[in-house]
Design a protein around this motif. Structure first.
Motif, mmCIF file in Angstrom:
data_model
loop_
_atom_site.group_PDB
_atom_site.id
_atom_site.type_symbol
_atom_site.label_atom_id
_atom_site.label_comp_id
_atom_site.label_asym_id
_atom_site.label_seq_id
_atom_site.Cartn_x
_atom_site.Cartn_y
_atom_site.Cartn_z
ATOM 1 N N GLN A 1 0.830 -1.220 0.000
ATOM 2 C CA GLN A 1 0.000 0.000 0.000
ATOM 3 C C GLN A 1 0.858 1.261 0.000
ATOM 4 O OE1 GLN A 1 -1.010 -2.482 2.554
ATOM 5 N NE2 GLN A 1 -2.478 -3.290 1.091
ATOM 6 N N ASN A 2 2.158 1.078 -0.260
ATOM 7 C CA ASN A 2 3.131 2.186 -0.301
ATOM 8 C C ASN A 2 3.365 2.839 1.056
ATOM 9 O OD1 ASN A 2 3.736 2.013 -3.087
ATOM 10 N ND2 ASN A 2 1.844 3.141 -3.554
ATOM 11 N N GLN A 3 3.103 2.105 2.111
ATOM 12 C CA GLN A 3 3.381 2.625 3.453
ATOM 13 C C GLN A 3 4.741 2.103 3.915
ATOM 14 O OE1 GLN A 3 1.255 4.852 5.022
ATOM 15 N NE2 GLN A 3 0.344 4.729 2.976
ATOM 16 N N ASN B 1 2.603 -6.885 -11.311
ATOM 17 C CA ASN B 1 2.697 -8.354 -11.275
ATOM 18 C C ASN B 1 2.576 -8.877 -9.849
ATOM 19 O OD1 ASN B 1 3.127 -8.210 -13.995
ATOM 20 N ND2 ASN B 1 5.312 -8.635 -13.912
ATOM 21 N N TRP B 2 3.249 -8.174 -8.956
ATOM 22 C CA TRP B 2 3.218 -8.521 -7.532
ATOM 23 C C TRP B 2 1.777 -8.438 -7.001
ATOM 24 C CZ3 TRP B 2 5.070 -4.367 -3.564
ATOM 25 C CH2 TRP B 2 5.003 -4.857 -2.259
ATOM 26 N N GLN C 1 2.478 -7.552 2.851
ATOM 27 C CA GLN C 1 3.388 -7.705 1.716
ATOM 28 C C GLN C 1 4.309 -6.503 1.616
ATOM 29 O OE1 GLN C 1 3.695 -10.191 -0.631
ATOM 30 N NE2 GLN C 1 2.334 -11.415 0.652
ATOM 31 N N VAL C 2 5.601 -6.763 1.464
ATOM 32 C CA VAL C 2 6.567 -5.669 1.309
ATOM 33 C C VAL C 2 7.522 -6.002 0.165
ATOM 34 C CG1 VAL C 2 6.438 -5.146 3.791
ATOM 35 C CG2 VAL C 2 8.273 -6.613 2.943
ATOM 36 N N SER C 3 8.203 -4.973 -0.337
ATOM 37 C CA SER C 3 9.183 -5.196 -1.410
ATOM 38 C C SER C 3 9.991 -3.928 -1.630
ATOM 39 C CB SER C 3 8.469 -5.565 -2.714
ATOM 40 O OG SER C 3 9.395 -5.741 -3.758
#
Lengths: 135, 167
Positions: free
Chosen positions: B40-42, B102-103, B116-118
């Motif tokens: 979520q871009n946090q 894609n993720w 989920q993180v990346s």
């Protein structure tokens, strides 16, 4: 030996490559470092554009990428050496290399090569500090 | 049939190799810090999870073995639902995808419930390097103090490791 002839479940495309059609990472790295890539086209068909001097067409599992590869090589002489790579995972599990390699055969490229990233781009390229594109 | 056998043999071989691959980390080490963004871009920091047992699942939408493992992790996550709700256990999915779409598509399709993180850097990820990952699928289990309890355990071994520690 098994890697040379695999019927891919992922793409249902039977693709063969010979030992002679595999280019070692060390060979490619030396050619890039020695500026010997004039007659060589390096194409990423994976998920990232990592190797210095390469061109990115997108993941080979997508039709748009295959079309981009066809477009890219349309005017390239058929005796030009073309090496493709993905490097997400070992060949047996890679969804991206078979269709592009088959396209190279269909287009008549006599010197089509597959970069022999046995494990992945990290272990077989990045960890060796081979040349990569600047960010 | 012959081709299927070859593929299964190759996949099994890869899985064995993944289970025995070397890592720069060992059990008892402190897990490398992880300051990234979630889906979520946090901002996300592994330090936020201090006090919980955490399974860090390194995966990617392009990794067949990882995708096959997700339903098993979901089963484990549901079994440990009470521990999750009590703040004793969590799974963190760290994606080695390059493209966020894609993720996101894989997370949506598999309905993965855990955070989920990346860093969206594919194999160039500094986090992947810090954890000494040579091949996916790969995971690390850390204890309440951020110390590594297990490296690259899968299936029943993973389940046992986590449940034993929680009990």
């Amino acid at each position: 030996m098994f890697l040379l002839s695999i019927n891919s479940n992922a793409q249902d495309v039977k693709t063969h490559w010979t030992a002679e059609q595999l280019m070692s990472p060390d060979t490619l790295a030396k050619r890039i470092q020695n500026h010997q890539t004039e007659h060589l086209t390096i194409v990423s068909v994976g998920y990232d554009d990592i190797i210095a001097g390469g061109v990115y067409v997108g993941a080979g599992e997508e039709e748009a990428s295959i079309n981009a590869l066809r477009q890219l090589l349309q005017k390239t002489p058929k005796d030009q050496e073309v090496v493709i790579y993905c490097g997400c995972c070992p060949f047996a599990m890679c969804p991206n290399i078979r269709a592009p390699f088959q396209l190279l055969q269909e287009m008549g490229f006599k010197n089509a090569k597959l970069l022999n990233l046995k494990q992945n781009i990290k272990a077989d390229w990045l960890d060796h500090d081979y040349p990569i594109k600047d960010e | 049939m012959k081709n299927l056998s070859i593929i299964l043999l190759l996949m099994f071989g890869c899985f064995i190799k993944a289970n025995t691959q070397s890592s720069t980390l060992k059990v008892g080490d402190l897990a490398p810090q992880m300051d990234v963004f979630d889906i979520q871009n946090q901002p996300f920091s592994l330090a936020q999870l201090k006090g919980k047992v955490v399974l860090i699942d390194f995966w990617a939408s392009w990794c067949t073995a990882c995708m096959k493992e997700q339903p098993l992790l979901k089963k484990l996550y549901h079994e440990l639902d009470e521990e999750v709700r009590n703040g004793r256990f969590e799974i963190i999915g760290f994606s080695l995808d390059k493209k966020k779409e894609n993720w996101q598509r894989a997370v949506d399709r598999l309905e993965i419930p855990w955070p989920q993180v990346s860093d969206l850097q594919f194999w160039k990820s500094p986090i992947a390097k810090a954890y000494g990952i040579q091949m996916l699928a790969f995971n690390v289990v850390i204890d309440e103090n951020g110390k590594i309890l297990g490296i690259n355990q899968h299936g029943e071994d993973l389940e046992q490791l986590i449940k034993d520690h929680l009990n």
